[in-house]
Design a protein around this motif. Structure first.
Motif, mmCIF file in Angstrom:
data_model
loop_
_atom_site.group_PDB
_atom_site.id
_atom_site.type_symbol
_atom_site.label_atom_id
_atom_site.label_comp_id
_atom_site.label_asym_id
_atom_site.label_seq_id
_atom_site.Cartn_x
_atom_site.Cartn_y
_atom_site.Cartn_z
ATOM 1 N N LEU A 174 45.719 40.929 38.480
ATOM 2 C CA LEU A 174 46.881 41.606 39.211
ATOM 3 C C LEU A 174 46.790 41.242 40.455
ATOM 4 N N PHE A 175 45.699 41.628 41.161
ATOM 5 C CA PHE A 175 45.492 41.520 42.944
ATOM 6 C C PHE A 175 45.657 40.044 43.253
ATOM 7 N N GLU A 227 41.072 53.179 50.954
ATOM 8 C CA GLU A 227 40.999 51.761 51.321
ATOM 9 C C GLU A 227 40.770 51.098 50.066
ATOM 10 N N MET A 228 41.188 49.638 50.131
ATOM 11 C CA MET A 228 40.713 48.729 49.135
ATOM 12 C C MET A 228 40.378 47.515 49.677
ATOM 13 N N LEU A 229 39.710 46.751 49.015
ATOM 14 C CA LEU A 229 39.225 45.166 49.589
ATOM 15 C C LEU A 229 39.365 44.377 48.080
ATOM 16 N N ILE A 230 39.923 43.376 48.422
ATOM 17 C CA ILE A 230 39.746 42.193 47.086
ATOM 18 C C ILE A 230 39.423 41.102 47.718
ATOM 19 N N ALA A 231 38.135 40.700 47.294
ATOM 20 C CA ALA A 231 37.361 39.311 47.940
ATOM 21 C C ALA A 231 37.621 38.230 46.694
ATOM 22 N N ARG A 232 37.992 37.317 47.042
ATOM 23 C CA ARG A 232 38.225 36.105 45.934
ATOM 24 C C ARG A 232 37.190 35.729 45.376
ATOM 25 N N VAL A 281 39.862 37.291 51.873
ATOM 26 C CA VAL A 281 39.443 38.564 51.577
ATOM 27 C C VAL A 281 40.697 39.188 52.370
ATOM 28 N N VAL A 282 41.068 40.228 51.423
ATOM 29 C CA VAL A 282 42.160 41.248 51.652
ATOM 30 C C VAL A 282 41.954 42.730 51.675
ATOM 31 N N ARG A 315 49.300 31.159 47.237
ATOM 32 C CA ARG A 315 49.353 31.950 48.217
ATOM 33 C C ARG A 315 48.243 32.810 48.510
ATOM 34 N N PHE A 316 48.027 33.687 47.452
ATOM 35 C CA PHE A 316 46.841 34.676 47.033
ATOM 36 C C PHE A 316 45.340 33.893 47.187
#
Length: 201
Positions: free
Chosen positions: A113-114, A55-60, A32-33, A26-27
């Motif tokens: 984790l993310f 603010e945070m951003l997680i890019a695969r 990009v989240v 799913r993740f």
């Protein structure tokens, strides 16, 4: 044929059960989240918890951007090779696996984790995943390797479609709670500014 409805009722919970593999998938489908975070650090020797937000951003394919805006500005970049931190506009500090392996190991785990990276998590923790129903889940991580087992008693994650909360419980009795909200999947690509931040040396 009259037995089909009964069989369906018996089988559907098994078929639809959420697993850690399904959560990772799913993740993975979220390239990009972006989300808002509220962080609360409860330290036993301090009368009031320490609160921060931003603010945070997680890019695969790139890494993690963590932009704290209150109570002071702190920008953090984490990718496969480095962690770059800049506080209140000061010159950035860079941490790599070479110059601070323990700190880098811990921060590198943040990405796992993310992204619910099962392989990385199982290398470092005893993993207890619980399907809470209706798409909700919890994940308790108990460290099994040093230095994590000397720092943390456990790490608890919870969420649904997204990761909603992280709780870090350390061996000193202190706790850090991170609540994530206002998740956004668009734009699905990095903006020019975000790309430049990941590319900066």
């Amino acid at each position: 044929m009259k037995y089909w409805p009964v069989l369906a009722l018996l089988l559907s919970p098994v078929v639809n059960a959420l697993t850690l593999d399904a959560l990772q998938q799913r993740f993975t489908e979220q390239p990009v989240v972006r989300a808002h975070f509220e962080q609360t650090r409860t330290i036993k020797d301090l009368p009031q918890p320490l609160k921060s937000s931003g603010e945070m951003l997680i890019a695969r394919d790139k890494g993690l951007l963590w932009d704290q805006t209150t109570p002071f500005s702190m920008k953090l970049l984490l990718d496969d090779t480095r962690m770059v931190q800049a506080i209140n506009g000061q010159p950035p500090q860079t941490i790599t696996a070479e110059n601070n392996p323990q700190m880098f190991q811990f921060n590198h785990l943040l990405r796992a984790l993310f992204q619910a990276d099962r392989k990385v998590l199982e290398q470092n923790f005893r993993v207890a995943f619980v399907d809470k129903g209706e798409g909700r889940w919890t994940l308790r991580l108990t460290p099994i390797v040093t230095p994590l087992d000397k720092i943390f008693a456990s790490i608890d994650l919870a969420g649904g479609q997204y990761l909603d909360s992280i709780q870090l419980n350390d061996k000193q009795g202190d706790r850090t709670d991170i609540a994530l909200s206002q998740h956004k999947l668009t734009p699905a690509q990095l903006t020019d500014d975000e790309r430049q931040r990941f590319a900066a040396q």
